[in-house]
Structures are given as C-alpha cells and as structure tokens.
Design a protein around this motif. Structure first.
Motif, PDB file in Angstrom:
ATOM      1  N   UNK A 177       0.837  -1.190   0.000  1.00  0.00           N
ATOM      2  CA  UNK A 177       0.000   0.000   0.000  1.00  0.00           C
ATOM      3  C   UNK A 177       0.874   1.243   0.000  1.00  0.00           C
ATOM      4  N   UNK A 178       0.548   2.168  -0.877  1.00  0.00           N
ATOM      5  CA  UNK A 178       1.249   3.445  -0.944  1.00  0.00           C
ATOM      6  C   UNK A 178       0.306   4.510  -0.392  1.00  0.00           C
ATOM      7  N   UNK A 179       0.522   4.947   0.846  1.00  0.00           N
ATOM      8  CA  UNK A 179      -0.383   5.900   1.484  1.00  0.00           C
ATOM      9  C   UNK A 179      -0.359   7.259   0.791  1.00  0.00           C
ATOM     10  N   UNK A 180       0.768   7.584   0.182  1.00  0.00           N
ATOM     11  CA  UNK A 180       0.883   8.895  -0.471  1.00  0.00           C
ATOM     12  C   UNK A 180      -0.006   8.984  -1.705  1.00  0.00           C
ATOM     13  N   UNK A 181      -0.050   7.907  -2.501  1.00  0.00           N
ATOM     14  CA  UNK A 181      -0.832   7.940  -3.740  1.00  0.00           C
ATOM     15  C   UNK A 181      -2.221   7.328  -3.587  1.00  0.00           C
ATOM     16  N   UNK A 182      -2.432   6.526  -2.540  1.00  0.00           N
ATOM     17  CA  UNK A 182      -3.709   5.842  -2.388  1.00  0.00           C
ATOM     18  C   UNK A 182      -3.828   4.595  -3.250  1.00  0.00           C
ATOM     19  N   UNK A 183      -2.696   4.083  -3.756  1.00  0.00           N
ATOM     20  CA  UNK A 183      -2.690   2.914  -4.637  1.00  0.00           C
ATOM     21  C   UNK A 183      -2.162   1.700  -3.879  1.00  0.00           C
ATOM     22  N   UNK A 184      -2.859   0.588  -4.011  1.00  0.00           N
ATOM     23  CA  UNK A 184      -2.383  -0.695  -3.488  1.00  0.00           C
ATOM     24  C   UNK A 184      -2.021  -1.592  -4.659  1.00  0.00           C
ATOM     25  N   UNK A 185      -0.998  -2.404  -4.477  1.00  0.00           N
ATOM     26  CA  UNK A 185      -0.589  -3.380  -5.496  1.00  0.00           C
ATOM     27  C   UNK A 185      -0.758  -4.775  -4.915  1.00  0.00           C
ATOM     28  N   UNK A 186      -1.551  -5.584  -5.593  1.00  0.00           N
ATOM     29  CA  UNK A 186      -1.762  -6.980  -5.214  1.00  0.00           C
ATOM     30  C   UNK A 186      -0.955  -7.836  -6.180  1.00  0.00           C
ATOM     31  N   UNK A 187      -0.016  -8.601  -5.638  1.00  0.00           N
ATOM     32  CA  UNK A 187       0.877  -9.404  -6.468  1.00  0.00           C
ATOM     33  C   UNK A 187       0.659 -10.888  -6.208  1.00  0.00           C
ATOM     34  N   UNK A 188       0.414 -11.631  -7.277  1.00  0.00           N
ATOM     35  CA  UNK A 188       0.415 -13.090  -7.191  1.00  0.00           C
ATOM     36  C   UNK A 188       1.883 -13.497  -7.103  1.00  0.00           C
ATOM     37  N   UNK A 189       2.292 -14.009  -5.957  1.00  0.00           N
ATOM     38  CA  UNK A 189       3.710 -14.147  -5.638  1.00  0.00           C
ATOM     39  C   UNK A 189       4.118 -15.620  -5.605  1.00  0.00           C
ATOM     40  N   UNK A 190       3.996 -16.275  -6.740  1.00  0.00           N
ATOM     41  CA  UNK A 190       4.378 -17.683  -6.841  1.00  0.00           C
ATOM     42  C   UNK A 190       5.088 -17.892  -8.178  1.00  0.00           C
ATOM     43  N   UNK A 191       6.112 -17.089  -8.377  1.00  0.00           N
ATOM     44  CA  UNK A 191       6.774 -17.032  -9.671  1.00  0.00           C
ATOM     45  C   UNK A 191       7.316 -18.383 -10.115  1.00  0.00           C
ATOM     46  N   UNK A 192       7.781 -19.193  -9.153  1.00  0.00           N
ATOM     47  CA  UNK A 192       8.365 -20.492  -9.514  1.00  0.00           C
ATOM     48  C   UNK A 192       7.328 -21.435 -10.096  1.00  0.00           C
ATOM     49  N   UNK A 193       6.042 -21.149  -9.894  1.00  0.00           N
ATOM     50  CA  UNK A 193       4.944 -21.944 -10.457  1.00  0.00           C
ATOM     51  C   UNK A 193       4.117 -21.121 -11.429  1.00  0.00           C
ATOM     52  N   UNK A 194       4.747 -20.120 -12.035  1.00  0.00           N
ATOM     53  CA  UNK A 194       4.066 -19.247 -12.999  1.00  0.00           C
ATOM     54  C   UNK A 194       2.822 -18.610 -12.400  1.00  0.00           C
ATOM     55  N   UNK A 195       2.857 -18.394 -11.102  1.00  0.00           N
ATOM     56  CA  UNK A 195       1.766 -17.745 -10.374  1.00  0.00           C
ATOM     57  C   UNK A 195       0.437 -18.480 -10.517  1.00  0.00           C
ATOM     58  N   UNK A 196       0.520 -19.794 -10.633  1.00  0.00           N
ATOM     59  CA  UNK A 196      -0.695 -20.608 -10.602  1.00  0.00           C
ATOM     60  C   UNK A 196      -1.343 -20.477  -9.230  1.00  0.00           C
ATOM     61  N   UNK A 197      -2.660 -20.447  -9.200  1.00  0.00           N
ATOM     62  CA  UNK A 197      -3.395 -20.133  -7.974  1.00  0.00           C
ATOM     63  C   UNK A 197      -3.713 -21.399  -7.190  1.00  0.00           C
ATOM     64  N   UNK A 198      -3.289 -21.430  -5.938  1.00  0.00           N
ATOM     65  CA  UNK A 198      -3.656 -22.520  -5.034  1.00  0.00           C
ATOM     66  C   UNK A 198      -4.982 -22.182  -4.355  1.00  0.00           C
ATOM     67  N   UNK A 199      -5.526 -23.149  -3.635  1.00  0.00           N
ATOM     68  CA  UNK A 199      -6.771 -22.902  -2.910  1.00  0.00           C
ATOM     69  C   UNK A 199      -6.576 -21.829  -1.841  1.00  0.00           C
ATOM     70  N   UNK A 200      -5.423 -21.837  -1.184  1.00  0.00           N
ATOM     71  CA  UNK A 200      -5.143 -20.818  -0.177  1.00  0.00           C
ATOM     72  C   UNK A 200      -5.050 -19.435  -0.818  1.00  0.00           C
ATOM     73  N   UNK A 201      -4.407 -19.359  -1.990  1.00  0.00           N
ATOM     74  CA  UNK A 201      -4.321 -18.080  -2.690  1.00  0.00           C
ATOM     75  C   UNK A 201      -5.701 -17.585  -3.083  1.00  0.00           C
ATOM     76  N   UNK A 202      -6.553 -18.496  -3.533  1.00  0.00           N
ATOM     77  CA  UNK A 202      -7.908 -18.108  -3.923  1.00  0.00           C
ATOM     78  C   UNK A 202      -8.665 -17.511  -2.745  1.00  0.00           C
ATOM     79  N   UNK A 203      -8.538 -18.151  -1.586  1.00  0.00           N
ATOM     80  CA  UNK A 203      -9.211 -17.625  -0.386  1.00  0.00           C
ATOM     81  C   UNK A 203      -8.633 -16.267   0.004  1.00  0.00           C
ATOM     82  N   UNK A 204      -7.315 -16.141  -0.079  1.00  0.00           N
ATOM     83  CA  UNK A 204      -6.672 -14.883   0.309  1.00  0.00           C
ATOM     84  C   UNK A 204      -7.055 -13.750  -0.635  1.00  0.00           C
TER      85      UNK A 204
END
Length: 261
Positions: free
Chosen positions: A10-37
């Motif tokens: 979160x950047x409080x100065x600009x009001x912008x948040x960045x959500x990153x799928x952070x599983x690069x080693x698996x090409x950011x494939x979504x797990x069940x935990x990631x889906x819930x999060x």
C-alpha cells in the motif's frame, strides 16, 4: 499475507495498493489458499478508505497467472448434480467480492485460463510487449465457460472464440491483444507495473465517490448479460468436461508447440 502466495503493498501517499500473485516459480498458478486470500483481500479493501485504486499483477515477469494449480485443486470434491459445480476460482476477482474501487491489471508474460477471472474483473489492462494470452481448456478436454464469458465482455466474438477453441495451439500476442481492445496500453517488457501504477495514481487522486460511481455505471451496462451467461457456466462445464483420468492423459501427451498471433 505473503506466505499465502499473495503479496499486498500500500502506498499511502498515492492511495494505490498493489496486489501481487507471488508464486513465480509456479508461474503464479493459484492454489486454494491463494484463492481464499484473494477473496479476503478484495473484501478487505472495501473498508480501507485510504486505498482508492488497485493494481493486480504477477511476480517474476514470466507469467501474470496460469490459472488454477491443478495439483492443489485435484482433491476438491464436487456435487453429484450436473447443474452445479464448485469452482475454486469463481470468487477471486474484485467484482465477485463487491469491490467497486478501480482495478488495473499489469500483465507480463503468460496469462491463460483461470487468469481471465482476474483480468475479466479489472477495469483495464496494461501489458508488456512480452505478454501472451491463451486458453488451454479445450486442448485438455475441459470446457472453457467462465473464462470465455469473462473475455467475451472485452474482446470481439471472433477473437475470443478463436482463442478458446485453438487451445494450446495458439497464443494471442500483446500487440494483437492491444489491437483488439483487450489491452489498453502496451509498454516495453517489464514496464507494465510502473505504467499501471501511474494510471492508478491519477485515478486515485480524483474524488472517491465519482470514481466508484463511474466504475459501477460501467459494470451496470453489461452486468445483466454477464450474469445470465455465468448462470449457465456450471452446467456446461459439468456436461462437457472429460473425466479427470482422460484429462490427465491429454496433459501427458500434449506437446508444447504453439504459434503466436
């Protein structure tokens, strides 16, 4: 939260948040935990007045997201009724969680299959020239229903039909995606996130009520058609998918050769 495969900044100065799928080693494939999060993250932003615009992206540069992690989803039980299906990705997008703050997708590398749940619920896409879009479902004996419905709201019918039906044989280049309107801005490889953040910061600087009201109005223009189509999707998936053992055989035999258009 980063331990779940989702990283939020979160950047409080600009009001912008960045959500990153952070599983690069698996090409950011979504797990069940990631889906819930992801679902929890979008719902949480509804209560964070300091967050006024959001960028969603994938880590590593090689992929935005390659859909569901099939190994993680293999044990998900399904109802016996052909009229229902439990889709782990159905609620990973912002609109599915009643978030009407603007979301911009920053795409680098591959974006395929289940990635369209996120791309389909973003306001617009910024992509590096190395981005490529494709839908592997039909090649592996699966119906592309939710994915095509999302993309049909953003691409001409012939383009989304070709992408879905060609499966793994063809990838839509970032340039072609820009020409057909799926992508609103092209950048040099690696530049999508910075460009998306810049656009998000501009939007976040405008009055919140006006921005969110505009987002809601834009979605109202197409929501009735989209909602009707999505209501049919579970039935089509249940009837059209090959049994899991036959899907697995196709995954084993399918070559990785493809062409980019």
């Amino acid at each position: 939260m980063s331990g779940s495969g989702i990283r939020v900044e979160r950047d409080k100065e600009t009001g912008v948040a960045v959500v990153t799928l952070d599983r690069a080693e698996k090409h950011n494939a979504v797990t069940l935990e990631m889906a819930r999060t992801l679902a929890e993250t979008w719902r949480g932003f509804r209560y964070e007045d300091e967050v006024r615009a959001i960028v969603v992206t994938g880590a590593g540069g090689r992929a935005f997201c390659t859909g569901i992690d099939r190994t993680a989803a293999a044990g998900v039980p399904q109802p016996s009724s052909p009229y229902t299906i439990d889709d782990p990705l159905i609620a990973i997008g912002p609109k599915a969680n009643d978030l009407w703050k603007p979301v911009i997708a920053a795409v680098e590398g591959m974006a395929c299959g289940g990635a369209f749940y996120l791309l389909g619920e973003a306001e617009f896409l910024v992509a590096g020239e190395n981005a490529a879009f494709f839908d592997p479902h039909t090649a592996y004996g699966m119906v592309s229903a939710f994915e095509t419905i999302h993309m049909a709201q953003r691409m001409p019918y012939g383009e989304v039909a070709r992408m879905a039906l060609m499966g793994t044989a063809e990838r839509v280049s970032a340039r072609r995606a820009y020409e057909t309107g799926l992508v609103s801005e092209l950048t040099a490889p690696g530049g999508a996130l910075a460009a998306a953040r810049e656009a998000a910061a501009v939007i976040a600087g405008y009055p919140t009520e006006a921005v969110q009201g505009t987002v809601r109005a834009l979605w109202s223009a197409r929501e009735a058609t989209r909602a009707q189509a999505l209501a049919h999707a579970p039935h089509l998936v249940t009837l059209g998918n090959l049994p899991p053992d036959r899907q697995a055989g196709l995954f084993t035999r399918r070559t990785t050769e493809y062409r980019t258009r």
